[in-house]
Design an enzyme around this catalytic site. Structure first.
Site, PDB file in Angstrom:
ATOM      1  N   GLU A  19      61.904  57.744  19.991  1.00 40.35           N
ATOM      2  CA  GLU A  19      63.161  57.254  20.178  1.00 40.35           C
ATOM      3  C   GLU A  19      64.336  57.878  19.415  1.00 40.35           C
ATOM      4  OE1 GLU A  19      62.656  53.157  19.017  1.00 40.35           O
ATOM      5  OE2 GLU A  19      61.501  52.771  20.675  1.00 40.35           O
ATOM      6  N   LYS A  27      69.454  56.188  14.467  1.00 40.05           N
ATOM      7  CA  LYS A  27      68.726  55.383  15.249  1.00 40.05           C
ATOM      8  C   LYS A  27      69.491  54.514  16.176  1.00 40.05           C
ATOM      9  CE  LYS A  27      64.967  51.737  14.646  1.00 40.05           C
ATOM     10  NZ  LYS A  27      64.489  51.031  13.650  1.00 40.05           N
ATOM     11  N   TYR A  46      60.100  59.404  15.503  1.00 42.85           N
ATOM     12  CA  TYR A  46      60.126  58.008  15.183  1.00 42.85           C
ATOM     13  C   TYR A  46      60.108  57.207  16.683  1.00 42.85           C
ATOM     14  CZ  TYR A  46      60.831  53.566  12.883  1.00 42.85           C
ATOM     15  OH  TYR A  46      60.910  52.303  12.282  1.00 42.85           O
ATOM     16  N   ASP A  56      57.937  41.301  13.856  1.00 44.47           N
ATOM     17  CA  ASP A  56      59.238  41.108  13.817  1.00 44.47           C
ATOM     18  C   ASP A  56      59.913  40.813  15.225  1.00 44.47           C
ATOM     19  OD1 ASP A  56      59.133  43.489  14.931  1.00 44.47           O
ATOM     20  OD2 ASP A  56      60.704  44.639  13.591  1.00 44.47           O
ATOM     21  N   ASP A  61      56.472  49.501  15.757  1.00 46.50           N
ATOM     22  CA  ASP A  61      57.097  50.903  15.439  1.00 46.50           C
ATOM     23  C   ASP A  61      56.231  51.940  15.070  1.00 46.50           C
ATOM     24  OD1 ASP A  61      59.679  50.209  15.550  1.00 46.50           O
ATOM     25  OD2 ASP A  61      59.636  49.472  13.480  1.00 46.50           O
ATOM     26  N   ASP A  87      61.223  44.148   6.882  1.00 49.70           N
ATOM     27  CA  ASP A  87      62.664  44.343   7.067  1.00 49.70           C
ATOM     28  C   ASP A  87      63.245  43.116   7.419  1.00 49.70           C
ATOM     29  OD1 ASP A  87      65.091  45.627   7.881  1.00 49.70           O
ATOM     30  OD2 ASP A  87      64.140  46.575   9.818  1.00 49.70           O
ATOM     31  N   ASP A  92      57.274  44.431   9.359  1.00 51.48           N
ATOM     32  CA  ASP A  92      57.529  45.264  10.091  1.00 51.48           C
ATOM     33  C   ASP A  92      56.807  46.527  10.121  1.00 51.48           C
ATOM     34  OD1 ASP A  92      59.174  46.689  12.397  1.00 51.48           O
ATOM     35  OD2 ASP A  92      60.697  47.127  10.949  1.00 51.48           O
TER      36      ASP A  92
END
Length: 142
Positions: A19, A27, A46, A56, A61, A87, A92
């Site tokens: 991403e 982001k 990322y 979350d 991720d 987060d 997260d």
């Protein structure tokens, strides 16, 4: 949906959709809107692991080490570490993935740690979605 604990295993083979390409500052949300502008460029690619669910509520991720990849690329690699991160008060975690099969070296471990320490502080001040709670870096499991 696959629970994130299955992909969390060190050595697990996962696919990651990129991403945020390496050296990017922005982001974006899945719809393309800007989510967060980092004060530092990300030193790695990322993204997230498709069809997983993180604590979350978002896809798990992942950061992919190596050369810059295009946004939208789908890569396959092995989990070499897990960044423990909170987060907005929710767990997260972030998988650290390598496509070249090499283990995580000390220098790269330190760079990831330094980045997430600064990123956690920045989120406290710059990310309105967390209500001022920002992020907390808890360490890296290898």
């Amino acid at each position: 949906m696959t629970r994130s604990s299955e992909a969390h295993r060190i050595g697990a083979l996962v696919q990651v959709r990129i991403e945020v390409p390496r050296l990017s500052f922005i982001k974006r949300r899945p719809d393309g809107r800007v989510h967060f502008v980092s004060p530092l460029p990300t030193p790695f690619n990322y993204g997230s692991v498709p069809d997983t669910l993180s604590p979350d509520g978002d896809p798990l991720d992942a950061l992919v080490l190596g050369p810059r990849q295009r946004s939208g690329s789908l890569l396959e690699g092995r989990v070499v570490a897990v960044v423990r991160f909170v987060d907005g008060g929710l767990e997260d975690p972030k998988l650290v993935v390598r496509c070249d099969g090499r283990p995580l070296d000390r220098w790269t471990h330190r760079r990831i740690e330094a980045f997430f320490r600064v990123y956690a502080l920045a989120k406290r001040f710059l990310d309105r979605d967390t209500g001022g709670r920002g992020g907390r870096f808890l360490g890296i499991d290898t």
